[in-house]
Design a protein around this motif. Structure first.
Motif, PDB file in Angstrom:
ATOM      1  N   VAL A 184     -53.320  14.995  -3.603  1.00  0.00           N
ATOM      2  CA  VAL A 184     -53.154  13.561  -3.910  1.00  0.00           C
ATOM      3  C   VAL A 184     -54.236  13.220  -4.930  1.00  0.00           C
ATOM      4  O   VAL A 184     -55.423  13.480  -4.699  1.00  0.00           O
ATOM      5  N   VAL A 185     -53.813  12.690  -6.075  1.00  0.00           N
ATOM      6  CA  VAL A 185     -54.767  12.491  -7.175  1.00  0.00           C
ATOM      7  C   VAL A 185     -54.705  11.080  -7.750  1.00  0.00           C
ATOM      8  O   VAL A 185     -53.704  10.381  -7.591  1.00  0.00           O
ATOM      9  N   LYS A 186     -55.815  10.719  -8.399  1.00  0.00           N
ATOM     10  CA  LYS A 186     -55.860   9.467  -9.163  1.00  0.00           C
ATOM     11  C   LYS A 186     -56.176   9.822 -10.601  1.00  0.00           C
ATOM     12  O   LYS A 186     -57.001  10.716 -10.853  1.00  0.00           O
ATOM     13  N   ASP A 187     -55.531   9.103 -11.507  1.00  0.00           N
ATOM     14  CA  ASP A 187     -55.798   9.300 -12.933  1.00  0.00           C
ATOM     15  C   ASP A 187     -57.204   8.851 -13.267  1.00  0.00           C
ATOM     16  O   ASP A 187     -57.642   7.824 -12.782  1.00  0.00           O
ATOM     17  N   VAL A 188     -57.908   9.602 -14.073  1.00  0.00           N
ATOM     18  CA  VAL A 188     -59.208   9.131 -14.562  1.00  0.00           C
ATOM     19  C   VAL A 188     -59.255   9.356 -16.071  1.00  0.00           C
ATOM     20  O   VAL A 188     -58.488  10.154 -16.611  1.00  0.00           O
ATOM     21  N   ASP A 189     -60.150   8.629 -16.726  1.00  0.00           N
ATOM     22  CA  ASP A 189     -60.283   8.808 -18.171  1.00  0.00           C
ATOM     23  C   ASP A 189     -60.734  10.229 -18.466  1.00  0.00           C
ATOM     24  O   ASP A 189     -61.543  10.789 -17.736  1.00  0.00           O
ATOM     25  N   GLY A 190     -60.228  10.775 -19.526  1.00  0.00           N
ATOM     26  CA  GLY A 190     -60.631  12.127 -19.910  1.00  0.00           C
ATOM     27  C   GLY A 190     -59.479  12.810 -20.598  1.00  0.00           C
ATOM     28  O   GLY A 190     -58.447  12.199 -20.867  1.00  0.00           O
ATOM     29  N   PRO A 191     -59.628  14.102 -20.860  1.00  0.00           N
ATOM     30  CA  PRO A 191     -58.549  14.850 -21.506  1.00  0.00           C
ATOM     31  C   PRO A 191     -57.305  14.855 -20.610  1.00  0.00           C
ATOM     32  O   PRO A 191     -57.408  14.527 -19.418  1.00  0.00           O
ATOM     33  N   PRO A 192     -56.122  15.219 -21.161  1.00  0.00           N
ATOM     34  CA  PRO A 192     -54.917  15.271 -20.326  1.00  0.00           C
ATOM     35  C   PRO A 192     -55.148  16.137 -19.087  1.00  0.00           C
ATOM     36  O   PRO A 192     -55.919  17.097 -19.136  1.00  0.00           O
ATOM     37  N   TYR A 193     -54.482  15.794 -18.010  1.00  0.00           N
ATOM     38  CA  TYR A 193     -54.576  16.522 -16.740  1.00  0.00           C
ATOM     39  C   TYR A 193     -55.966  16.442 -16.102  1.00  0.00           C
ATOM     40  O   TYR A 193     -56.411  17.372 -15.444  1.00  0.00           O
ATOM     41  N   THR A 194     -56.662  15.342 -16.359  1.00  0.00           N
ATOM     42  CA  THR A 194     -57.924  15.133 -15.659  1.00  0.00           C
ATOM     43  C   THR A 194     -57.648  14.210 -14.480  1.00  0.00           C
ATOM     44  O   THR A 194     -57.296  13.046 -14.665  1.00  0.00           O
ATOM     45  N   TYR A 195     -57.755  14.750 -13.274  1.00  0.00           N
ATOM     46  CA  TYR A 195     -57.422  13.989 -12.075  1.00  0.00           C
ATOM     47  C   TYR A 195     -58.558  14.062 -11.060  1.00  0.00           C
ATOM     48  O   TYR A 195     -59.148  15.126 -10.874  1.00  0.00           O
ATOM     49  N   LEU A 196     -58.775  12.938 -10.383  1.00  0.00           N
ATOM     50  CA  LEU A 196     -59.714  12.927  -9.271  1.00  0.00           C
ATOM     51  C   LEU A 196     -58.932  13.281  -8.011  1.00  0.00           C
ATOM     52  O   LEU A 196     -57.871  12.701  -7.754  1.00  0.00           O
ATOM     53  N   LEU A 197     -59.445  14.231  -7.250  1.00  0.00           N
ATOM     54  CA  LEU A 197     -58.749  14.660  -6.033  1.00  0.00           C
ATOM     55  C   LEU A 197     -59.125  13.720  -4.886  1.00  0.00           C
ATOM     56  O   LEU A 197     -60.308  13.594  -4.546  1.00  0.00           O
ATOM     57  N   VAL A 198     -58.139  13.038  -4.282  1.00  0.00           N
ATOM     58  CA  VAL A 198     -58.462  12.066  -3.219  1.00  0.00           C
ATOM     59  C   VAL A 198     -57.819  12.401  -1.867  1.00  0.00           C
ATOM     60  O   VAL A 198     -58.042  11.712  -0.887  1.00  0.00           O
ATOM     61  N   GLY A 199     -57.012  13.462  -1.811  1.00  0.00           N
ATOM     62  CA  GLY A 199     -56.394  13.807  -0.527  1.00  0.00           C
ATOM     63  C   GLY A 199     -55.424  14.956  -0.659  1.00  0.00           C
ATOM     64  O   GLY A 199     -55.320  15.575  -1.717  1.00  0.00           O
ATOM     65  N   ARG A 200     -54.738  15.233   0.444  1.00  0.00           N
ATOM     66  CA  ARG A 200     -53.683  16.258   0.393  1.00  0.00           C
ATOM     67  C   ARG A 200     -52.557  15.833   1.327  1.00  0.00           C
ATOM     68  O   ARG A 200     -52.770  15.138   2.328  1.00  0.00           O
ATOM     69  N   ILE A 201     -51.358  16.253   0.945  1.00  0.00           N
ATOM     70  CA  ILE A 201     -50.169  16.028   1.781  1.00  0.00           C
ATOM     71  C   ILE A 201     -49.558  17.393   2.017  1.00  0.00           C
ATOM     72  O   ILE A 201     -49.323  18.140   1.061  1.00  0.00           O
ATOM     73  N   THR A 202     -49.342  17.741   3.280  1.00  0.00           N
ATOM     74  CA  THR A 202     -48.747  19.040   3.578  1.00  0.00           C
ATOM     75  C   THR A 202     -47.436  18.828   4.334  1.00  0.00           C
ATOM     76  O   THR A 202     -47.118  17.713   4.731  1.00  0.00           O
ATOM     77  N   LYS A 203     -46.728  19.928   4.563  1.00  0.00           N
ATOM     78  CA  LYS A 203     -45.489  19.813   5.342  1.00  0.00           C
ATOM     79  C   LYS A 203     -45.815  19.300   6.749  1.00  0.00           C
ATOM     80  O   LYS A 203     -45.025  18.589   7.359  1.00  0.00           O
ATOM     81  N   THR A 204     -46.993  19.660   7.253  1.00  0.00           N
ATOM     82  CA  THR A 204     -47.408  19.170   8.577  1.00  0.00           C
ATOM     83  C   THR A 204     -47.607  17.651   8.549  1.00  0.00           C
ATOM     84  O   THR A 204     -47.217  16.957   9.497  1.00  0.00           O
ATOM     85  N   THR A 205     -48.197  17.144   7.455  1.00  0.00           N
ATOM     86  CA  THR A 205     -48.395  15.690   7.344  1.00  0.00           C
ATOM     87  C   THR A 205     -47.059  14.971   7.452  1.00  0.00           C
ATOM     88  O   THR A 205     -46.926  13.960   8.148  1.00  0.00           O
ATOM     89  N   ILE A 206     -46.067  15.503   6.743  1.00  0.00           N
ATOM     90  CA  ILE A 206     -44.747  14.867   6.721  1.00  0.00           C
ATOM     91  C   ILE A 206     -44.122  14.922   8.118  1.00  0.00           C
ATOM     92  O   ILE A 206     -43.579  13.936   8.604  1.00  0.00           O
ATOM     93  N   THR A 207     -44.232  16.066   8.775  1.00  0.00           N
ATOM     94  CA  THR A 207     -43.657  16.209  10.110  1.00  0.00           C
ATOM     95  C   THR A 207     -44.334  15.255  11.097  1.00  0.00           C
ATOM     96  O   THR A 207     -43.684  14.625  11.922  1.00  0.00           O
ATOM     97  N   ARG A 208     -45.663  15.132  10.992  1.00  0.00           N
ATOM     98  CA  ARG A 208     -46.404  14.257  11.898  1.00  0.00           C
ATOM     99  C   ARG A 208     -45.998  12.795  11.683  1.00  0.00           C
ATOM    100  O   ARG A 208     -45.748  12.059  12.638  1.00  0.00           O
ATOM    101  N   ALA A 209     -45.891  12.390  10.419  1.00  0.00           N
ATOM    102  CA  ALA A 209     -45.503  11.010  10.101  1.00  0.00           C
ATOM    103  C   ALA A 209     -44.113  10.723  10.649  1.00  0.00           C
ATOM    104  O   ALA A 209     -43.854   9.655  11.214  1.00  0.00           O
ATOM    105  N   TYR A 210     -43.230  11.688  10.517  1.00  0.00           N
ATOM    106  CA  TYR A 210     -41.860  11.540  11.000  1.00  0.00           C
ATOM    107  C   TYR A 210     -41.861  11.304  12.519  1.00  0.00           C
ATOM    108  O   TYR A 210     -41.241  10.371  13.019  1.00  0.00           O
ATOM    109  N   LEU A 211     -42.611  12.145  13.235  1.00  0.00           N
ATOM    110  CA  LEU A 211     -42.677  12.008  14.694  1.00  0.00           C
ATOM    111  C   LEU A 211     -43.233  10.657  15.106  1.00  0.00           C
ATOM    112  O   LEU A 211     -42.705   9.994  15.994  1.00  0.00           O
TER     113      LEU A 211
END
Ligand code: ADP
Length: 219
Positions: A184-211
């Motif tokens: 999970v990323v946020k755009d930041v100023d800089g060259p193309p494809y410069t992203y701040l990493l703010v989290g992760r989403i996995t298949k487990t995250t999706i399954t847990r949210a569903y439940l």
């Protein structure tokens, strides 16, 4: 184009009516009105909304029924429209120069399937999955000396997601790209494809949210 999903927010009284029909259905309009100490006329608009929206089924001379299928559909829709921001987990990060050996240790310590490599500014630089590490371990290379930057998937090939996107967007990206996790990323100023990493989403995250959503009391 995907069909737009519309979810009607019910009023307190409409929720009460649903509850009554769920427990007592089939039940007539008059019986519902009696239980709520209201006139039938006062109840009519709410019954019309509940029937037209699909929450209730009405059969002439029998009464109102609770529409179980509609409730499940509503919950699935609610699940799919949740924001990535509300479900993202903490990403496990390592520096780009970390050795493959240390990355494997980290994977076990943190009990995750994917690690993210960041540069000195905390910007996303790479993704290292279980199989990337397994593949690197197959040769005769010294895993203490081999940096993960040599084996990781790097920009611009990393599939990312933003906090504002939905769990449906995340599920599509995971499935269509045959991957287990998304940074999970946020755009930041800089060259193309410069992203701040703010989290992760996995298949487990999706399954847990569903439940979580499906186990919530529907009405
Ligand atoms: P595994 O390799 O353990 O099955 P994945 O299916 O997630 O785990 O990874 C498969 C491949 O895709 C790996 O080479 C990995 O580096 C890469 N990969 C994983 N996540 C992403 C992502 N978000 N974007 C691009 N590539 C990824």
């Amino acid at each position: 184009m995907a069909k737009e999903v519309v979810i009607i927010k019910l009023t307190k009284r409409q929720d009460e009516i649903l509850q009554i029909v769920k427990q007592n259905g089939p039940i007539t309009g008059r019986e519902i009105a009696e239980k709520l100490s209201l006139t039938r006329a006062a109840l009519r608009p709410d019954l019309a909304i509940l029937t037209m929206s699909g929450n209730l089924d009405a059969r002439p001379r029998v009464g109102y029924f609770f529409n179980e299928k509609y409730q499940v559909k509503r919950q699935v829709e609610r699940f799919l429209l949740q924001k990535v921001n509300d479900y993202k987990a903490v990403p496990i990060v390592v520096g780009k120069s970390t050795s493959v050996y240390d990355a494997i240790v980290q994977l076990y310590l943190e009990d995750v399937g994917t690690l993210y490599a960041v540069d000195t500014n905390g910007h996303l630089a790479g993704v290292i999955s279980r199989k990337d590490l397994l593949r690197a371990s197959l040769g005769n290379r010294d895993l203490h000396e081999l940096p993960i930057s040599v084996i990781m998937t790097r920009m611009p090939n990393i599939i990312t997601i933003t906090p504002e996107e939905t769990l449906l967007d995340a599920a599509k990206k995971l499935i269509h790209n045959h991957i287990d996790s998304l940074p999970v990323v946020k755009d930041v100023d800089g060259p193309p494809y410069t992203y701040l990493l703010v989290g992760r989403i996995t298949k487990t995250t999706i399954t847990r949210a569903y439940l979580e959503v499906m186990e919530e009391k529907s009405v």
